[in-house]
Scaffold this motif. Structure first.
Motif, PDB file in Angstrom:
ATOM      1  N   THR A 173       0.887  -1.160   0.160  1.00  0.00           N
ATOM      2  CA  THR A 173       0.079   0.009  -0.042  1.00  0.00           C
ATOM      3  C   THR A 173       0.823   0.928   0.070  1.00  0.00           C
ATOM      4  O   THR A 173       0.612   2.243  -0.883  1.00  0.00           O
ATOM      5  CB  THR A 173      -0.970   0.131   1.096  1.00  0.00           C
ATOM      6  N   PRO A 174       1.828   1.429   0.803  1.00  0.00           N
ATOM      7  CA  PRO A 174       2.643   2.629   0.815  1.00  0.00           C
ATOM      8  C   PRO A 174       3.414   2.661  -0.558  1.00  0.00           C
ATOM      9  O   PRO A 174       3.640   3.799  -1.183  1.00  0.00           O
ATOM     10  CB  PRO A 174       3.643   2.386   1.974  1.00  0.00           C
ATOM     11  N   ALA A 175       3.497   1.346  -1.444  1.00  0.00           N
ATOM     12  CA  ALA A 175       4.315   1.582  -2.813  1.00  0.00           C
ATOM     13  C   ALA A 175       3.144   2.191  -3.354  1.00  0.00           C
ATOM     14  O   ALA A 175       3.534   3.007  -4.346  1.00  0.00           O
ATOM     15  CB  ALA A 175       4.528   0.272  -3.220  1.00  0.00           C
ATOM     16  N   LYS A 176       1.900   2.171  -3.354  1.00  0.00           N
ATOM     17  CA  LYS A 176       0.908   2.707  -4.345  1.00  0.00           C
ATOM     18  C   LYS A 176       0.850   4.072  -3.989  1.00  0.00           C
ATOM     19  O   LYS A 176       0.605   4.832  -4.868  1.00  0.00           O
ATOM     20  CB  LYS A 176      -0.555   1.973  -3.895  1.00  0.00           C
ATOM     21  N   ILE A 177       0.999   4.341  -2.578  1.00  0.00           N
ATOM     22  CA  ILE A 177       0.902   5.938  -2.086  1.00  0.00           C
ATOM     23  C   ILE A 177       1.941   6.530  -2.861  1.00  0.00           C
ATOM     24  O   ILE A 177       1.922   7.611  -3.462  1.00  0.00           O
ATOM     25  CB  ILE A 177       1.175   6.072  -0.711  1.00  0.00           C
ATOM     26  N   LEU A 178       3.235   5.822  -2.974  1.00  0.00           N
ATOM     27  CA  LEU A 178       4.568   6.710  -3.899  1.00  0.00           C
ATOM     28  C   LEU A 178       4.362   6.501  -5.343  1.00  0.00           C
ATOM     29  O   LEU A 178       5.190   6.912  -5.822  1.00  0.00           O
ATOM     30  CB  LEU A 178       5.679   5.800  -3.119  1.00  0.00           C
ATOM     31  N   GLU A 179       3.131   5.740  -5.900  1.00  0.00           N
ATOM     32  CA  GLU A 179       3.059   5.634  -7.038  1.00  0.00           C
ATOM     33  C   GLU A 179       4.195   4.790  -7.813  1.00  0.00           C
ATOM     34  O   GLU A 179       4.654   4.931  -9.043  1.00  0.00           O
ATOM     35  CB  GLU A 179       2.868   7.110  -7.854  1.00  0.00           C
ATOM     36  N   LYS A 180       4.689   3.954  -7.091  1.00  0.00           N
ATOM     37  CA  LYS A 180       5.963   2.902  -7.347  1.00  0.00           C
ATOM     38  C   LYS A 180       5.626   1.550  -7.260  1.00  0.00           C
ATOM     39  O   LYS A 180       6.467   0.520  -7.372  1.00  0.00           O
ATOM     40  CB  LYS A 180       7.050   3.373  -6.859  1.00  0.00           C
ATOM     41  N   ASP A 181       4.375   1.198  -7.030  1.00  0.00           N
ATOM     42  CA  ASP A 181       4.074  -0.174  -7.039  1.00  0.00           C
ATOM     43  C   ASP A 181       4.269  -1.181  -8.157  1.00  0.00           C
ATOM     44  O   ASP A 181       4.204  -2.200  -8.040  1.00  0.00           O
ATOM     45  CB  ASP A 181       2.448  -0.361  -6.450  1.00  0.00           C
ATOM     46  N   HIS A 182       4.285  -0.537  -9.377  1.00  0.00           N
ATOM     47  CA  HIS A 182       4.941  -1.281 -10.390  1.00  0.00           C
ATOM     48  C   HIS A 182       6.320  -1.663 -10.328  1.00  0.00           C
ATOM     49  O   HIS A 182       6.787  -2.537 -11.086  1.00  0.00           O
ATOM     50  CB  HIS A 182       4.583  -0.285 -11.625  1.00  0.00           C
ATOM     51  N   LEU A 183       7.093  -1.180  -9.376  1.00  0.00           N
ATOM     52  CA  LEU A 183       8.467  -1.412  -9.337  1.00  0.00           C
ATOM     53  C   LEU A 183       8.853  -2.378  -8.071  1.00  0.00           C
ATOM     54  O   LEU A 183       9.583  -2.990  -7.893  1.00  0.00           O
ATOM     55  CB  LEU A 183       9.353  -0.014  -9.144  1.00  0.00           C
ATOM     56  N   PHE A 184       7.980  -2.135  -6.983  1.00  0.00           N
ATOM     57  CA  PHE A 184       8.422  -2.750  -5.761  1.00  0.00           C
ATOM     58  C   PHE A 184       6.936  -2.874  -4.823  1.00  0.00           C
ATOM     59  O   PHE A 184       6.036  -2.066  -5.155  1.00  0.00           O
ATOM     60  CB  PHE A 184       9.493  -2.172  -4.887  1.00  0.00           C
ATOM     61  N   GLY A 185       6.983  -3.127  -3.572  1.00  0.00           N
ATOM     62  CA  GLY A 185       6.082  -3.230  -2.738  1.00  0.00           C
ATOM     63  C   GLY A 185       5.608  -4.832  -2.536  1.00  0.00           C
ATOM     64  O   GLY A 185       4.798  -5.114  -1.484  1.00  0.00           O
ATOM     65  N   SER A 186       5.771  -5.627  -3.557  1.00  0.00           N
ATOM     66  CA  SER A 186       5.407  -7.035  -3.653  1.00  0.00           C
ATOM     67  C   SER A 186       6.460  -7.809  -4.310  1.00  0.00           C
ATOM     68  O   SER A 186       7.228  -7.098  -5.052  1.00  0.00           O
ATOM     69  CB  SER A 186       4.128  -7.133  -4.233  1.00  0.00           C
ATOM     70  N   LEU A 187       6.516  -9.080  -4.052  1.00  0.00           N
ATOM     71  CA  LEU A 187       7.423  -9.862  -4.678  1.00  0.00           C
ATOM     72  C   LEU A 187       6.730 -10.508  -5.843  1.00  0.00           C
ATOM     73  O   LEU A 187       6.050 -11.457  -5.898  1.00  0.00           O
ATOM     74  CB  LEU A 187       8.000 -11.007  -3.691  1.00  0.00           C
ATOM     75  N   GLU A 188       6.985  -9.979  -7.071  1.00  0.00           N
ATOM     76  CA  GLU A 188       6.397 -10.645  -8.408  1.00  0.00           C
ATOM     77  C   GLU A 188       7.395 -10.288  -9.127  1.00  0.00           C
ATOM     78  O   GLU A 188       8.407  -9.528  -9.482  1.00  0.00           O
ATOM     79  CB  GLU A 188       5.306  -9.510  -8.742  1.00  0.00           C
ATOM     80  N   ILE A 189       7.371 -11.242 -10.303  1.00  0.00           N
ATOM     81  CA  ILE A 189       8.379 -11.406 -11.513  1.00  0.00           C
ATOM     82  C   ILE A 189       8.396  -9.997 -12.223  1.00  0.00           C
ATOM     83  O   ILE A 189       7.089  -9.600 -12.498  1.00  0.00           O
ATOM     84  CB  ILE A 189       7.996 -12.549 -12.471  1.00  0.00           C
ATOM     85  N   GLY A 190       9.698  -9.466 -12.445  1.00  0.00           N
ATOM     86  CA  GLY A 190       9.620  -8.249 -13.092  1.00  0.00           C
ATOM     87  C   GLY A 190       9.850  -6.886 -12.279  1.00  0.00           C
ATOM     88  O   GLY A 190      10.341  -5.826 -12.705  1.00  0.00           O
ATOM     89  N   LYS A 191       9.696  -7.413 -10.997  1.00  0.00           N
ATOM     90  CA  LYS A 191       9.826  -6.026 -10.009  1.00  0.00           C
ATOM     91  C   LYS A 191      11.229  -6.051  -9.460  1.00  0.00           C
ATOM     92  O   LYS A 191      12.091  -7.271  -9.328  1.00  0.00           O
ATOM     93  CB  LYS A 191       8.709  -6.047  -8.997  1.00  0.00           C
ATOM     94  N   ASP A 192      11.590  -4.994  -8.688  1.00  0.00           N
ATOM     95  CA  ASP A 192      12.707  -4.847  -8.043  1.00  0.00           C
ATOM     96  C   ASP A 192      13.027  -5.787  -7.096  1.00  0.00           C
ATOM     97  O   ASP A 192      11.968  -6.358  -6.341  1.00  0.00           O
ATOM     98  CB  ASP A 192      13.136  -3.513  -7.764  1.00  0.00           C
ATOM     99  N   ALA A 193      14.200  -6.548  -6.823  1.00  0.00           N
ATOM    100  CA  ALA A 193      14.533  -7.506  -5.887  1.00  0.00           C
ATOM    101  C   ALA A 193      14.790  -6.653  -4.612  1.00  0.00           C
ATOM    102  O   ALA A 193      15.875  -6.756  -4.170  1.00  0.00           O
ATOM    103  CB  ALA A 193      15.615  -8.260  -6.509  1.00  0.00           C
ATOM    104  N   ASN A 194      13.961  -6.167  -3.971  1.00  0.00           N
ATOM    105  CA  ASN A 194      13.924  -5.100  -2.765  1.00  0.00           C
ATOM    106  C   ASN A 194      13.155  -6.494  -1.716  1.00  0.00           C
ATOM    107  O   ASN A 194      12.065  -6.384  -1.568  1.00  0.00           O
ATOM    108  CB  ASN A 194      13.255  -4.127  -2.799  1.00  0.00           C
ATOM    109  N   PHE A 195      13.883  -6.827  -0.802  1.00  0.00           N
ATOM    110  CA  PHE A 195      13.433  -8.003  -0.111  1.00  0.00           C
ATOM    111  C   PHE A 195      14.229  -8.003   1.281  1.00  0.00           C
ATOM    112  O   PHE A 195      15.462  -7.701   1.313  1.00  0.00           O
ATOM    113  CB  PHE A 195      13.156  -9.111  -0.536  1.00  0.00           C
TER     114      PHE A 195
END
Length: 406
Positions: free
Chosen positions: A353-375
């Motif tokens: 949700t904070p990733a959506k607030i930052l308008e960057k949920d397409h990049l990170f905030g969840s672990l999904e193929i294609g997203k940044d490996a921030n974990f």
């Protein structure tokens, strides 16, 4: 960047995939290239790719604090610095945040009356730091006996209230802003001062017409706009003006919560305080989530806990920041579980949700193929099963291990 496989007893993806027991991720060029059961990943890639097995640990997305004040206000609050050492102190704070599992921050630039720098200078100073930054440029009103007003584009000197609504200044603020943060302070802030020093904290600064014009300017520039707001009257004005994000929203009524849901407005809850009113109760936050409102939990770091704030699982004294994000979110996450939500739903408060607030949920905030490996790798689900940062064993940012605990 290296290519490797990382495995753990559980991967909490905070996505439609949910939790993967005995899972693995393929990391390539700083991105998540594949994700699934460890057995399936092994069959796909064999032994040709190096792997790291975290065995009984849990892998989750990196944590996100989408409302902070770490570059302008925190350094001088925490350290006896000068302008020359402001950024050095800020980097010390940022390293502590990173070690606490934070891989993305939403930073407010208000125009500090203490030690301020040009917006470009602040952004440039931390460009290589291994945390993803989003900046919200703002104007701010401080509720001292004589109200003081500052903006992120006019520097460290106080300005007349008229400057806050000057269309050219509003346009410049909007131009620099990267997400809907505390762009406008509808209410004067206590700003961490004691009550006797801020008798005007909570005073409404703008008229409805002025707020309407400010929001219109942001939206005409395709910018989201958020506001620092508390109290029924201020929240009503914010909703009438069509703000995209409400920060704090302390004192919100049931009827206003329903209206927030109808209008699709997001809320950044700050359990430590941050306004002239007590923070939202756990029940209020749960009700918001029941109604489908996107709610993020944030530290608003650095703040002293409000005297009427909820009970946290450990004693926290003094000024509290992102390094305590797990503890701050813990009571809300536990209550979500008690209400029938799962660990992915609970963890979304400080990840997706904070990733959506930052308008960057397409990049990170969840672990999904294609997203940044921030974990991060931890002994339990952050904020739910653990609140002690020492239980975070490793933090990865774009596929590189930045923090390691034995």
């Amino acid at each position: 960047m290296s290519t490797f496989i990382v495995k753990a007893s559980k991967i909490v993806t905070v996505s439609n995939t949910g939790t993967i027991v005995d899972g693995a991720m393929l990391i390539k060029d700083g991105k998540i290239a594949d994700l699934g059961l460890a057995e399936e990943i092994k069959v796909k890639y064999g032994d040709s790719i190096p792997s790291v097995d975290y065995q009984d640990s849990v892998i989750t997305p990196g944590l996100i604090d989408c409302h902070t004040h770490l570059l302008e206000f925190a350094p001088s609050s925490l350290y006896p610095i000068t302008k020359e050492t402001q950024i050095l102190a800020a980097k010390a704070i940022l390293l502590k945040s990173l070690a606490s599992g934070i891989t993305a921050l939403g930073e407010q630039i208000c125009g500090s009356p203490l030690l301020s720098s040009e917006i470009s200078t602040l952004k440039q100073s931390i460009r290589d730091f291994p945390i993803d930054f989003s900046f919200a440029t703002t104007s701010i009103s401080i509720g001292l006996e004589t109200l003081l007003h500052f903006t992120s584009v006019t520097g460290s000197l106080a300005v007349a209230r008229e400057k806050l609504v000057d269309p050219e200044i509003v346009k410049e603020i909007a131009n620099h802003s990267e997400f809907g943060g505390e762009n406008v302070f509808i209410n004067a802030t206590p700003a961490n001062f004691t009550k006797d020093l801020v008798p005007n904290a909570g005073e409404i600064i703008y008229s409805q017409e002025e707020l309407n014009r400010i929001v219109s300017i942001f939206h005409s520039m395709n910018k989201k706009i958020g506001t620092h707001v508390a109290g029924k009257e201020g929240i009503e004005m914010a909703l009438n003006a069509q703000f995209d994000v409400l920060h704090h929203a302390h004192g919100i009524t049931k009827e206003q919560i329903e209206r927030v849901s109808t209008q699709g407005v997001k809320i950044v809850a700050t359990p430590l305080g941050g306004t002239h009113l007590p923070p939202n109760t756990i029940d209020e936050v749960i009700n918001m989530i029941h109604l489908g409102i996107l709610v993020a939990i944030s530290s608003d770091g650095y703040l002293p806990p409000h005297e009427n704030t909820v009970s946290f699982p450990k004693v926290m004294e003094g000024l509290i920041g992102p390094d305590s994000l797990m503890a701050i979110a813990h009571p809300y996450m536990k209550q979500l579980i008690a209400c029938g939500y799962n660990e992915n739903n609970a963890l979304s408060l400080i990840t997706s949700t904070p990733a959506k607030i930052l308008e960057k949920d397409h990049l990170f905030g969840s672990l999904e193929i294609g997203k940044d490996a921030n974990f991060l790798v931890a002994e339990g689900v952050p904020g739910l099963e653990i609140v002690d940062i020492e239980k975070i064993k490793a933090v990865y940012f774009r596929g590189e291990k930045m923090i390691q605990r034995s």
